[in-house]
Design a protein around this motif. Structure first.
Motif, PDB file in Angstrom:
ATOM      1  N   ARG A   1       0.704  -1.073   0.087  1.00 42.61           N
ATOM      2  CA  ARG A   1       0.104  -0.008  -0.068  1.00 42.61           C
ATOM      3  C   ARG A   1       1.016   1.382   0.076  1.00 42.61           C
ATOM      4  N   GLY A   2       0.288   2.318  -0.722  1.00 43.35           N
ATOM      5  CA  GLY A   2       1.160   3.447  -0.720  1.00 43.35           C
ATOM      6  C   GLY A   2       0.423   5.056  -0.182  1.00 43.35           C
ATOM      7  N   LEU A   3       1.604   5.515   0.784  1.00 39.49           N
ATOM      8  CA  LEU A   3       1.169   6.647   1.268  1.00 39.49           C
ATOM      9  C   LEU A   3       1.737   7.829   0.587  1.00 39.49           C
ATOM     10  N   GLY A   4       1.217   8.814  -0.039  1.00 36.79           N
ATOM     11  CA  GLY A   4       1.856   9.994  -0.670  1.00 36.79           C
ATOM     12  C   GLY A   4       2.183  11.132  -0.059  1.00 36.79           C
ATOM     13  N   ALA A   5       2.874  12.016  -0.692  1.00 35.75           N
ATOM     14  CA  ALA A   5       3.300  13.399   0.053  1.00 35.75           C
ATOM     15  C   ALA A   5       2.376  14.181   0.552  1.00 35.75           C
ATOM     16  N   LEU A   6       1.109  14.201   0.077  1.00 34.55           N
ATOM     17  CA  LEU A   6       0.330  15.146   0.514  1.00 34.55           C
ATOM     18  C   LEU A   6      -0.530  14.693   1.715  1.00 34.55           C
ATOM     19  N   ALA A   7      -0.877  13.422   1.396  1.00 32.09           N
ATOM     20  CA  ALA A   7      -1.451  12.453   2.708  1.00 32.09           C
ATOM     21  C   ALA A   7      -0.617  12.741   3.940  1.00 32.09           C
ATOM     22  N   ILE A   8       0.603  12.504   3.595  1.00 32.61           N
ATOM     23  CA  ILE A   8       1.532  12.611   4.936  1.00 32.61           C
ATOM     24  C   ILE A   8       1.703  14.133   5.334  1.00 32.61           C
ATOM     25  N   GLY A   9       1.781  14.849   4.138  1.00 35.14           N
ATOM     26  CA  GLY A   9       1.876  16.372   4.661  1.00 35.14           C
ATOM     27  C   GLY A   9       0.774  16.860   5.580  1.00 35.14           C
ATOM     28  N   ASN A  10      -0.258  16.478   5.199  1.00 38.95           N
ATOM     29  CA  ASN A  10      -1.672  16.764   6.046  1.00 38.95           C
ATOM     30  C   ASN A  10      -1.386  16.526   7.313  1.00 38.95           C
ATOM     31  N   VAL A  11      -0.859  15.368   7.653  1.00 41.71           N
ATOM     32  CA  VAL A  11      -0.586  14.832   9.037  1.00 41.71           C
ATOM     33  C   VAL A  11       0.563  15.877   9.673  1.00 41.71           C
ATOM     34  N   LYS A  12       1.507  16.174   9.053  1.00 42.07           N
ATOM     35  CA  LYS A  12       2.640  16.973   9.235  1.00 42.07           C
ATOM     36  C   LYS A  12       2.215  18.228   9.700  1.00 42.07           C
ATOM     37  N   TYR A  13       1.385  18.914   8.790  1.00 38.15           N
ATOM     38  CA  TYR A  13       0.809  20.318   9.040  1.00 38.15           C
ATOM     39  C   TYR A  13      -0.092  20.451  10.367  1.00 38.15           C
ATOM     40  N   GLN A  14      -0.789  19.184  10.672  1.00 34.72           N
ATOM     41  CA  GLN A  14      -1.622  19.269  11.966  1.00 34.72           C
ATOM     42  C   GLN A  14      -0.605  19.137  13.170  1.00 34.72           C
ATOM     43  N   THR A  15       0.208  18.012  12.917  1.00 39.79           N
ATOM     44  CA  THR A  15       1.163  17.688  13.848  1.00 39.79           C
ATOM     45  C   THR A  15       2.017  19.232  14.471  1.00 39.79           C
ATOM     46  N   GLN A  16       2.562  19.802  13.281  1.00 41.71           N
ATOM     47  CA  GLN A  16       3.344  21.044  13.728  1.00 41.71           C
ATOM     48  C   GLN A  16       2.505  22.074  14.271  1.00 41.71           C
ATOM     49  N   GLN A  17       1.297  22.296  13.915  1.00 45.71           N
ATOM     50  CA  GLN A  17       0.214  23.171  14.537  1.00 45.71           C
ATOM     51  C   GLN A  17       0.134  22.761  15.991  1.00 45.71           C
ATOM     52  N   ARG A  18      -0.086  21.625  16.049  1.00 45.02           N
ATOM     53  CA  ARG A  18      -0.658  20.934  17.590  1.00 45.02           C
ATOM     54  C   ARG A  18       0.475  21.618  18.405  1.00 45.02           C
ATOM     55  N   LEU A  19       1.932  21.263  17.903  1.00 50.71           N
ATOM     56  CA  LEU A  19       2.920  21.356  19.053  1.00 50.71           C
ATOM     57  C   LEU A  19       2.982  22.799  19.216  1.00 50.71           C
TER      58      LEU A  19
ATOM     59  N   PHE B   1      11.629  15.748  18.499  1.00 49.75           N
ATOM     60  CA  PHE B   1      11.284  14.633  17.505  1.00 49.75           C
ATOM     61  C   PHE B   1      10.466  13.620  18.096  1.00 49.75           C
ATOM     62  N   ALA B   2      10.659  13.311  19.467  1.00 47.03           N
ATOM     63  CA  ALA B   2       9.948  12.306  20.106  1.00 47.03           C
ATOM     64  C   ALA B   2       8.418  12.515  20.419  1.00 47.03           C
ATOM     65  N   GLU B   3       8.425  13.885  20.801  1.00 42.48           N
ATOM     66  CA  GLU B   3       7.053  14.471  20.983  1.00 42.48           C
ATOM     67  C   GLU B   3       6.078  14.764  19.697  1.00 42.48           C
ATOM     68  N   ALA B   4       7.160  15.020  18.680  1.00 42.49           N
ATOM     69  CA  ALA B   4       6.294  15.289  17.405  1.00 42.49           C
ATOM     70  C   ALA B   4       5.710  13.566  17.044  1.00 42.49           C
ATOM     71  N   PHE B   5       6.512  12.683  17.313  1.00 45.24           N
ATOM     72  CA  PHE B   5       5.874  11.482  16.927  1.00 45.24           C
ATOM     73  C   PHE B   5       4.807  10.986  17.648  1.00 45.24           C
ATOM     74  N   GLU B   6       4.778  11.390  19.077  1.00 43.99           N
ATOM     75  CA  GLU B   6       3.600  10.679  19.902  1.00 43.99           C
ATOM     76  C   GLU B   6       2.420  11.941  19.350  1.00 43.99           C
ATOM     77  N   ALA B   7       2.756  13.005  19.001  1.00 42.69           N
ATOM     78  CA  ALA B   7       1.628  13.955  18.605  1.00 42.69           C
ATOM     79  C   ALA B   7       1.070  13.519  17.409  1.00 42.69           C
ATOM     80  N   ALA B   8       1.902  13.009  16.227  1.00 40.18           N
ATOM     81  CA  ALA B   8       1.179  12.559  14.891  1.00 40.18           C
ATOM     82  C   ALA B   8       0.383  11.216  15.403  1.00 40.18           C
ATOM     83  N   ARG B   9       0.965  10.260  16.190  1.00 40.84           N
ATOM     84  CA  ARG B   9       0.334   8.932  16.361  1.00 40.84           C
ATOM     85  C   ARG B   9      -0.897   9.484  17.124  1.00 40.84           C
ATOM     86  N   ALA B  10      -1.073  10.350  18.130  1.00 36.25           N
ATOM     87  CA  ALA B  10      -2.212  10.767  18.573  1.00 36.25           C
ATOM     88  C   ALA B  10      -3.274  11.321  17.660  1.00 36.25           C
ATOM     89  N   LEU B  11      -2.900  12.090  16.635  1.00 38.61           N
ATOM     90  CA  LEU B  11      -3.727  12.652  15.702  1.00 38.61           C
ATOM     91  C   LEU B  11      -4.269  11.547  14.708  1.00 38.61           C
TER      92      LEU B  11
END
Length: 300
Positions: free
Chosen positions: A253-271, A286-296
């Motif tokens: 299965r594939g995960l593309g740049a904009l799909a990942i980028g949407n999670v990245k944007y929301q993660t950075q905003q949350r932090l 980065f550890a806190e970023a990873f946990e925030a992305a997982r929670a999202l």
């Protein structure tokens, strides 16, 4: 009069990223103060200038952001700023050099979620190959995957020596085991992905690191993730909008740049927002970023 929300933005580079400036403004900071050409030794003095110029109450509306392009240096700068605090004069801190921490967090968390959805049990025990693995996103994505239990190899188009040096240095700095693997030519790329369960493509924009023909060698592949949004795609057959989409010619299965980028944007905003909203100062790497992305992704 209410004190304004101030974000002091340190970078070792010649300019602060416009992307990070926009993100900080959208997160509610009213004053953005960039500091360029900041050395590691300068972090302590700048940090203490920031904390001693306001009362402890005013410091609740003060934070420091660390950028740049070096993922390891940013971690060192974050630690140096944390060491400079003199309670009760403390502020929240966040590092995200070139967006690498939040991009890597989004990428690895999305892969993990996809593996779980497939019934593969997450990243534990998975063989992960990071193509473009010596860059800032690749190194940190490798560290996160290793922390989540994966067996990780960083690949470099410059050959095995460069890859092994990056793997050793990065692994030692962050306390994980990383391996180096060559991606110096097509045959090397095919050998490197032959037993991969996961491919993370983190090479430069507009560079295809895995062709359709290369993919035929990846007979064990479960997930292929690509953060390149500039044509051609970094992994052939993985479109920028793909979100768990089957990759042609494989079982993956594939995960593309904009799909990942949407999670990245929301993660950075949350932090960024959490530095303002937290009752106590926070330190976000980065550890806190990873946990925030997982929670999202768990909430999605």
């Amino acid at each position: 009069m209410e004190r304004p929300y101030i974000l002091h933005m340190f970078t070792p580079g010649r300019q602060m990223s416009p992307f990070d400036v926009n993100m900080a403004a959208d997160a509610g900071y009213q004053v953005l103060a960039p500091y360029t050409d900041v050395t590691l030794d300068a972090v302590r003095g700048l940090t203490q200038d920031a904390i001693f110029s306001r009362s402890p109450k005013g410091l609740a509306r003060t934070a420091i952001f660390i950028g740049g392009r070096d993922a390891v240096l940013a971690a060192d700068m974050l630690e140096r700023a944390q060491q400079a605090m003199v309670p009760p004069f403390t502020v929240s801190l966040m590092a995200d050099p070139s967006g690498s921490y939040t991009t890597a967090a989004a990428m690895v968390a999305a892969v993990e979620a996809e593996l779980v959805a497939m019934g593969a049990g997450g990243l534990t025990g998975q063989r992960v190959v990071v193509l473009g693995g010596t860059g800032p996103v690749g190194r940190i994505a490798g560290v996160m995957a290793a922390m989540a239990g994966a067996n990780v190899a960083l690949s470099s188009r410059n050959g095995i020596d460069v890859a092994e040096e990056a793997a050793q240095q990065t692994g030692q700095r962050f306390g994980v085991t990383l391996h180096g693997i060559s991606g110096g030519d097509r045959d090397a790329v095919r050998r490197s992905i032959a037993d991969a369960d996961v491919i993370l493509a983190t090479a430069a924009a507009g560079v295809q690191v895995v062709s359709a023909e290369d993919l035929t060698a990846a007979t064990r592949l479960k997930v292929a993730a690509d953060v390149n949004a500039v044509p051609p795609e970094g992994i052939a057959g993985v479109g920028v909008m793909d979100k768990g989409t089957p990759v042609a010619g494989t079982q993956a299965r594939g995960l593309g740049a904009l799909a990942i980028g949407n999670v990245k944007y929301q993660t950075q905003q949350r932090l960024l927002r959490s530095m303002n909203e937290s009752a106590e100062p926070v330190v976000l790497g980065f550890a806190e970023a990873f946990e925030a992305a997982r929670a999202l992704l768990r909430q999605a």
